[in-house]
Write an enzyme that holds these catalytic residues in place. Structure first.
Site, PDB file in Angstrom:
ATOM      1  N   LEU A   9       0.859  -1.190   0.000  1.00  0.00           N
ATOM      2  CA  LEU A   9       0.000   0.000   0.000  1.00  0.00           C
ATOM      3  C   LEU A   9       0.895   1.239   0.000  1.00  0.00           C
ATOM      4  O   LEU A   9       1.675   1.458   0.928  1.00  0.00           O
ATOM      5  CB  LEU A   9      -0.909   0.006   1.230  1.00  0.00           C
ATOM      6  CG  LEU A   9      -1.845  -1.202   1.371  1.00  0.00           C
ATOM      7  CD1 LEU A   9      -2.806  -1.000   2.531  1.00  0.00           C
ATOM      8  CD2 LEU A   9      -2.619  -1.461   0.089  1.00  0.00           C
ATOM      9  N   GLY A  12      -0.669   6.746   0.107  1.00  0.00           N
ATOM     10  CA  GLY A  12      -0.756   7.856   1.067  1.00  0.00           C
ATOM     11  C   GLY A  12      -0.040   9.113   0.604  1.00  0.00           C
ATOM     12  O   GLY A  12       0.875   9.065  -0.212  1.00  0.00           O
ATOM     13  N   ARG A  16       3.238  15.159   5.847  1.00  0.00           N
ATOM     14  CA  ARG A  16       4.187  15.629   6.858  1.00  0.00           C
ATOM     15  C   ARG A  16       5.625  15.676   6.342  1.00  0.00           C
ATOM     16  O   ARG A  16       6.497  16.268   6.957  1.00  0.00           O
ATOM     17  CB  ARG A  16       4.108  14.714   8.102  1.00  0.00           C
ATOM     18  CG  ARG A  16       2.946  15.051   8.993  1.00  0.00           C
ATOM     19  CD  ARG A  16       2.726  13.966  10.022  1.00  0.00           C
ATOM     20  NE  ARG A  16       2.082  12.790   9.449  1.00  0.00           N
ATOM     21  CZ  ARG A  16       1.861  11.647  10.116  1.00  0.00           C
ATOM     22  NH1 ARG A  16       2.254  11.534  11.359  1.00  0.00           N
ATOM     23  NH2 ARG A  16       1.258  10.633   9.537  1.00  0.00           N
ATOM     24  N   GLN A  75      -5.643   4.035  -6.365  1.00  0.00           N
ATOM     25  CA  GLN A  75      -6.681   4.424  -5.404  1.00  0.00           C
ATOM     26  C   GLN A  75      -6.988   5.893  -5.686  1.00  0.00           C
ATOM     27  O   GLN A  75      -6.135   6.755  -5.454  1.00  0.00           O
ATOM     28  CB  GLN A  75      -6.168   4.242  -3.966  1.00  0.00           C
ATOM     29  CG  GLN A  75      -7.214   4.540  -2.909  1.00  0.00           C
ATOM     30  CD  GLN A  75      -6.631   4.585  -1.500  1.00  0.00           C
ATOM     31  OE1 GLN A  75      -5.430   4.695  -1.296  1.00  0.00           O
ATOM     32  NE2 GLN A  75      -7.504   4.537  -0.511  1.00  0.00           N
ATOM     33  N   ASN A 230       7.035   8.934   8.432  1.00  0.00           N
ATOM     34  CA  ASN A 230       6.024   9.902   8.013  1.00  0.00           C
ATOM     35  C   ASN A 230       6.576  11.306   7.804  1.00  0.00           C
ATOM     36  O   ASN A 230       5.958  12.108   7.130  1.00  0.00           O
ATOM     37  CB  ASN A 230       4.898   9.955   9.059  1.00  0.00           C
ATOM     38  CG  ASN A 230       4.193   8.612   9.191  1.00  0.00           C
ATOM     39  OD1 ASN A 230       3.846   7.991   8.195  1.00  0.00           O
ATOM     40  ND2 ASN A 230       4.021   8.147  10.404  1.00  0.00           N
ATOM     41  N   TYR A 356      35.210  14.253 -16.413  1.00  0.00           N
ATOM     42  CA  TYR A 356      34.049  14.908 -17.016  1.00  0.00           C
ATOM     43  C   TYR A 356      34.507  16.046 -17.914  1.00  0.00           C
ATOM     44  O   TYR A 356      35.201  16.964 -17.473  1.00  0.00           O
ATOM     45  CB  TYR A 356      33.143  15.429 -15.896  1.00  0.00           C
ATOM     46  CG  TYR A 356      31.846  16.025 -16.372  1.00  0.00           C
ATOM     47  CD1 TYR A 356      31.002  15.316 -17.226  1.00  0.00           C
ATOM     48  CD2 TYR A 356      31.445  17.302 -15.957  1.00  0.00           C
ATOM     49  CE1 TYR A 356      29.796  15.866 -17.659  1.00  0.00           C
ATOM     50  CE2 TYR A 356      30.251  17.850 -16.381  1.00  0.00           C
ATOM     51  CZ  TYR A 356      29.428  17.134 -17.236  1.00  0.00           C
ATOM     52  OH  TYR A 356      28.246  17.672 -17.664  1.00  0.00           O
ATOM     53  N   ALA A 392      55.723  13.928 -10.425  1.00  0.00           N
ATOM     54  CA  ALA A 392      54.928  14.758  -9.531  1.00  0.00           C
ATOM     55  C   ALA A 392      54.394  15.970 -10.296  1.00  0.00           C
ATOM     56  O   ALA A 392      55.130  16.600 -11.062  1.00  0.00           O
ATOM     57  CB  ALA A 392      55.767  15.209  -8.346  1.00  0.00           C
TER      58      ALA A 392
HETATM   59  C1  UD1 Z   1      -0.523   2.549  10.532  1.00  0.00           C
HETATM   60  C2  UD1 Z   1      -1.480   1.550  11.182  1.00  0.00           C
HETATM   61  C3  UD1 Z   1      -1.115   1.385  12.660  1.00  0.00           C
HETATM   62  C4  UD1 Z   1       0.332   0.917  12.766  1.00  0.00           C
HETATM   63  C5  UD1 Z   1       1.282   1.883  12.044  1.00  0.00           C
HETATM   64  C6  UD1 Z   1       2.685   1.302  11.983  1.00  0.00           C
HETATM   65  C7  UD1 Z   1      -3.598   1.769   9.957  1.00  0.00           C
HETATM   66  C8  UD1 Z   1      -4.984   2.280   9.991  1.00  0.00           C
HETATM   67  N1  UD1 Z   1      -2.845   2.028  11.034  1.00  0.00           N
HETATM   68  O1  UD1 Z   1      -0.736   3.832  11.091  1.00  0.00           O
HETATM   69  O2  UD1 Z   1      -1.987   0.454  13.286  1.00  0.00           O
HETATM   70  O3  UD1 Z   1       0.711   0.774  14.121  1.00  0.00           O
HETATM   71  O4  UD1 Z   1       0.839   2.111  10.683  1.00  0.00           O
HETATM   72  O5  UD1 Z   1       3.553   2.136  11.271  1.00  0.00           O
HETATM   73  O6  UD1 Z   1      -3.195   1.151   9.001  1.00  0.00           O
HETATM   74  N2  UD1 Z   1      -2.520   4.479   2.673  1.00  0.00           N
HETATM   75  C9  UD1 Z   1      -3.077   4.305   1.432  1.00  0.00           C
HETATM   76  N3  UD1 Z   1      -4.281   4.877   1.167  1.00  0.00           N
HETATM   77  C10 UD1 Z   1      -4.975   5.608   2.092  1.00  0.00           C
HETATM   78  C11 UD1 Z   1      -4.392   5.790   3.352  1.00  0.00           C
HETATM   79  C12 UD1 Z   1      -3.163   5.213   3.617  1.00  0.00           C
HETATM   80  O7  UD1 Z   1      -2.490   3.658   0.571  1.00  0.00           O
HETATM   81  O8  UD1 Z   1      -6.078   6.066   1.759  1.00  0.00           O
HETATM   82  C13 UD1 Z   1      -1.211   3.874   2.956  1.00  0.00           C
HETATM   83  C14 UD1 Z   1      -0.132   4.927   3.075  1.00  0.00           C
HETATM   84  O9  UD1 Z   1       0.577   5.064   1.850  1.00  0.00           O
HETATM   85  C15 UD1 Z   1       0.792   4.359   4.127  1.00  0.00           C
HETATM   86  C16 UD1 Z   1      -0.069   3.370   4.898  1.00  0.00           C
HETATM   87  O10 UD1 Z   1      -1.276   3.236   4.186  1.00  0.00           O
HETATM   88  O11 UD1 Z   1       1.861   3.646   3.548  1.00  0.00           O
HETATM   89  C17 UD1 Z   1      -0.306   3.712   6.357  1.00  0.00           C
HETATM   90  O12 UD1 Z   1      -1.070   4.884   6.464  1.00  0.00           O
HETATM   91  P1  UD1 Z   1      -0.737   5.926   7.578  1.00  0.00           P
HETATM   92  O13 UD1 Z   1      -1.765   6.980   7.524  1.00  0.00           O
HETATM   93  O14 UD1 Z   1       0.693   6.320   7.499  1.00  0.00           O
HETATM   94  O15 UD1 Z   1      -1.007   5.033   8.897  1.00  0.00           O
HETATM   95  P2  UD1 Z   1      -0.325   5.215  10.323  1.00  0.00           P
HETATM   96  O16 UD1 Z   1      -1.011   6.322  11.051  1.00  0.00           O
HETATM   97  O17 UD1 Z   1       1.125   5.270  10.182  1.00  0.00           O
HETATM   98 CA    CA Z   2       2.683   5.424   8.483  1.00  0.00          CA
END
Ligand code: UD1
Ligand code: CA
Length: 419
Positions: A9, A12, A16, A75, A230, A356, A392
């Protein structure tokens, strides 16, 4: 492992990070986070791999073009991790196997832990297996809530946890293995009933438990594995942890690292036994170093370097895209780029390869046993023959190849004597 597919996945937004670059392409220890995840899935020999993209999907897709073949799905709206996984459903119609789900921003999750997760998932016959970790500082992570029988009930996210739940030290690493059909059937029931109003993948646990499905947990080797990157500060921390891990592995395999605190060894570096890495040294990804070499202090070995056994690289020496042969020495203040240095070559202090020309990089080839005098400038493309000598301060201009055994001196360098 047979009948297992991988999903990463990576949709995101990574707000941040405050960057033009998609979060999963940010580098940790010289390597994009997504590449760590792809590498792990490859190492685990999953049958195929689907990456869910969303934010800056095009850029990530471009990046993926260069590597191993993966399928991508999109997505469109970032509604949460459960929704992200749902987008991959169409890639798994009629798939009766298991899915390993990982996230693009957890490069610290390890191969041994994921392997354990898969093996336990297999042998226990679970519908869902979750990788967890015990943390001294669980703030920010999803917590594993267990019932009286000590079996998992659900995962609660930080924002939705009550005081009791916040005190739980067992956290969700964010790596799961599911029976594919049961996963997609349960995903439909996830509702965005939480503070962030997102469809959380973690809510699927409660749904599966209510359906009387078997849910298992497996403990990761190390609590750092749950660390999700993050922000830029997280990048610094992940860098430090991975650097330390890389160095520990090398030490265990017989390499001396005098001062790990000032040494940076990127991911995917190979170093042979009895080599010594002195302080303030940086070695980039892909570099290969033989046995009994001495590197540093204050050396920088960039990508594309291969050093054979017993090579010595000293202080303020930068080497890039070069091969250095057995027993050769480059000990002080030098820049060696795009060069092939033979065996038993001595490169004097302050030697520079001018590789270069403003348009392209050119190669310098230095034969076995050559002696390059201090302060020599070698203007590429150029060949220095075996056992040739440069005086040298000489400037050997481009294409003025030096024959084997000859001595050249001056600016521009001229042959003083032939062998
Ligand atoms: C997440 C976990 C948490 C865990 C932590 C560990 C969930 C809900 N929570 O929290 O339990 O302890 O990671 O690091 O999963 N993403 C998508 N599409 C979306 C939203 C998110 O692909 O619509 C992907 C993001 O790219 C990311 C991942 O999901 O790689 C995690 O999302 P993020 O919001 O970073 O979750 P955390 O708050 O870190
Ligand atoms: Ca995360």
């Amino acid at each position: 492992m047979k009948n297992i597919a991988g999903i990463i996945l990576a949709a995101g937004e990574g707000t941040r990070m405050k960057s033009a670059l998609p979060k999963v392409l940010q580098k940790v220890s010289g390597k994009p986070m997504l590449e760590y995840m792809l590498g792990l899935l490859q190492q685990l020999e999953v049958k195929r791999c689907v990456v869910v993209l969303g934010h800056q999907a095009q850029m990530v897709k471009e990046f993926l073009k260069g590597g191993t073949k993966v399928k991508t799905v999109r997505q469109k709206k970032l509604l949460g991790s459960a929704d992200a996984l749902w987008q991959a459903k169409s890639s798994f119609v009629n798939f009766k196997g298991h899915l390993l789900v990982v996230y693009g921003d957890t490069p610290l999750v390890s191969y041994p832990s994921l392997k354990k997760l898969l093996q336990w998932h297999r042998s226990s016959g679970a519908t869902c297996s979750i990788l967890t970790a015990i943390s001294k500082n669980p703030t920010g992570f999803g917590r594993i809530v267990r019932g009286e029988d000590n079996r998992v009930d659900r995962i609660v996210e930080e924002q939705d946890a009550d005081t009791y739940e916040k005190a739980i030290g067992e956290i969700n690493v964010n790596a799961y293995c599911f029976k594919a059909r049961e996963l997609f059937s349960a995903l439909k029931e996830v509702k965005p009933n939480n503070t962030k109003q997102e469809y959380y993948l973690t809510d699927i646990i409660e749904i599966l438990i209510k359906r009387k499905a078997k849910v298992e947990t497996i403990l990761a080797q190390d609590e750092n594995e749950a660390f999700g990157v993050n922000s830029r500060r997280d990048l610094i921390r992940a860098n430090a942890i991975i650097n330390r891990r890389n160095i520990e592995e090398l030490i265990s395999s017989g390499v001396t690292v005098i001062d790990p605190a000032t040494t940076y060894i990127y991911t995917d570096v190979k170093i042979g036994r009895d080599s010594v890495i002195h302080p303030h040294t940086i070695i980039e990804g892909g570099v290969k170093i033989g046995r009994e070499c001495q590197i540093g202090p204050f050396a920088r070995l960039r990508s594309g370097c291969v050093l054979e056994d017993e090579v010595e690289i000293g202080n303020f020496v930068e080497v890039v895209r070069s091969k250095v042969g057995l027993g050769s020495k480059i000990k002080h203040h030098s820049y060696i780029g795009d060069a092939t240095v033979g065996k038993a070559v001595n490169i004097g202090a302050g030697t520079i390869t001018a590789n270069y020309d403003g348009q392209k990089k050119n190669r310098t080839i230095i034969g076995d046993g050559a002696f390059i005098g201090v302060g020599t400038i070698l203007i590429a493309p150029l060949k220095i023959g075996k056992r040739a000598v440069t005086g040298a301060g000489s400037v050997v201009t481009k294409d003025k190849n030096v024959p084997a055994g000859a001595t050249v001196v001056g600016v521009p360098a001229k042959i003083l004597k032939k062998r």
